[in-house]
Design an enzyme around this catalytic site. Structure first.
Site, mmCIF file in Angstrom:
data_model
loop_
_atom_site.group_PDB
_atom_site.id
_atom_site.type_symbol
_atom_site.label_atom_id
_atom_site.label_comp_id
_atom_site.label_asym_id
_atom_site.label_seq_id
_atom_site.Cartn_x
_atom_site.Cartn_y
_atom_site.Cartn_z
ATOM 1 N N SER A 92 0.836 -1.209 0.000
ATOM 2 C CA SER A 92 0.000 0.000 0.000
ATOM 3 C C SER A 92 0.866 1.252 0.000
ATOM 4 O O SER A 92 2.006 1.235 0.447
ATOM 5 C CB SER A 92 -0.877 0.040 1.246
ATOM 6 O OG SER A 92 -1.743 -1.062 1.281
HETATM 7 N N1 SAH Z 1 0.571 -5.700 4.015
HETATM 8 C C1 SAH Z 1 1.360 -5.925 2.823
HETATM 9 C C2 SAH Z 1 0.611 -5.659 1.537
HETATM 10 C C3 SAH Z 1 -0.500 -6.591 1.374
HETATM 11 S S1 SAH Z 1 -1.098 -6.838 -0.268
HETATM 12 C C4 SAH Z 1 2.641 -5.127 2.835
HETATM 13 O O1 SAH Z 1 2.897 -4.377 3.779
HETATM 14 O O2 SAH Z 1 3.425 -5.291 1.899
HETATM 15 C C5 SAH Z 1 -2.261 -8.089 0.188
HETATM 16 C C6 SAH Z 1 -1.643 -9.417 0.511
HETATM 17 O O3 SAH Z 1 -2.659 -10.265 0.996
HETATM 18 C C7 SAH Z 1 -1.021 -10.123 -0.697
HETATM 19 O O4 SAH Z 1 0.298 -10.463 -0.426
HETATM 20 C C8 SAH Z 1 -1.904 -11.371 -0.860
HETATM 21 O O5 SAH Z 1 -1.185 -12.498 -1.343
HETATM 22 C C9 SAH Z 1 -2.393 -11.580 0.559
HETATM 23 N N2 SAH Z 1 -3.623 -12.355 0.702
HETATM 24 C C10 SAH Z 1 -4.731 -12.346 -0.087
HETATM 25 N N3 SAH Z 1 -5.653 -13.200 0.388
HETATM 26 C C11 SAH Z 1 -5.132 -13.746 1.515
HETATM 27 C C12 SAH Z 1 -5.590 -14.725 2.464
HETATM 28 N N4 SAH Z 1 -6.798 -15.302 2.361
HETATM 29 N N5 SAH Z 1 -4.777 -15.043 3.499
HETATM 30 C C13 SAH Z 1 -3.554 -14.474 3.636
HETATM 31 N N6 SAH Z 1 -3.055 -13.576 2.767
HETATM 32 C C14 SAH Z 1 -3.828 -13.213 1.725
#
Ligand code: SAH
Length: 212
Positions: A62
């Site tokens: 983000s």
């Molecule tokens: N917080 C992160 C950015 C997150 S982007 C940072 O600081 O970089 C959203 C993330 O959620 C992605 O990596 C995606 O693979 C993960 N994601 C999506 N669905 C998910 C689920 N059901 N359980 C765990 N992770 C998930």
């Protein structure tokens, strides 16, 4: 002046303050965490611009303002044990670890999970516990949490996760449609129906089912 250094981070923090982030604890944490270390080489140059950036496999970190805003909302209750769903690069987890005692973070994508693990280890991160799995099921053996942060958008209130919050605990989550309207939402666990407040429009990648 290196474009990835402390000076650049301070500029970013000043911008965040100007744009309305008030919690000095959060601003100080973001001034400390080297966001460029969570990005691939080719993207490091833009690490402190207020923009989301790809972290691979179609996922993104983000923009700093969103990280600051969600962290500020979460910190309002001064939690000490926090669960993050969607580790991605590990940046948000590290920002949280600067502020709370324990951070649990789940990532569904094995390669992203592994990359974040190695990166956080190189940065000597402590008190961050990572797990590869479907975050929709939470982390039952570490629950209950003071707060939960969802960093991917869910179509509706994830009720299973709310049960892993302490009574009065807060969840900060983007809720809405993958390609449509999404709202940053504050959910508080109460003895009855959780209380929900829509805060502001946001844009997130979707919370997916299962692992990959
Ligand atoms: N917080 C992160 C950015 C997150 S982007 C940072 O600081 O970089 C959203 C993330 O959620 C992605 O990596 C995606 O693979 C993960 N994601 C999506 N669905 C998910 C689920 N059901 N359980 C765990 N992770 C998930």
């Amino acid at each position: 002046m290196p474009m990835t250094g402390q000076r650049r981070r301070e500029q970013m923090v000043n911008d965040l303050r100007r744009r309305g982030i008030r919690d000095e604890r959060v601003l100080e944490a973001m001034a400390r965490v080297p966001r460029h270390c969570f990005l691939d080489e080719a993207l490091k140059y833009g690490a402190y611009d207020d923009t989301p950036l790809p972290v691979g496999y179609g996922q993104s970190i983000s923009q700093p303002f969103t990280v600051a805003r969600m962290t500020e909302l979460l910190m309002a209750g001064s939690p000490s044990c926090v669960l993050e769903i969607g580790t991605g690069s590990g940046y948000q987890a590290q920002v949280l670890a600067e502020l709370v005692d324990e951070v649990y973070s789940i990532e569904r994508h094995a390669l992203l999970h592994e990359k974040a693990r190695v990166r956080l280890e190189q940065l000597d991160a402590t008190r961050i516990y990572l797990r590869h799995g479907d975050g929709r099921h939470g982390w039952p053996d570490a629950a209950p949490f003071d707060a939960i942060m969802l960093t991917a958008v869910a179509p509706e209130l994830p009720s299973g996760l709310i049960k892993q919050l302490k009574m009065g605990g807060v969840m900060i989550a983007p809720l809405g449609e993958t390609d449509g309207e999404q709202w940053l939402t504050r959910i508080v666990r109460t003895p009855r129906t959780p209380s929900c407040k829509r805060l502001e429009p946001v844009r997130f990648v979707p919370l997916q089912t299962g692992v990959s």
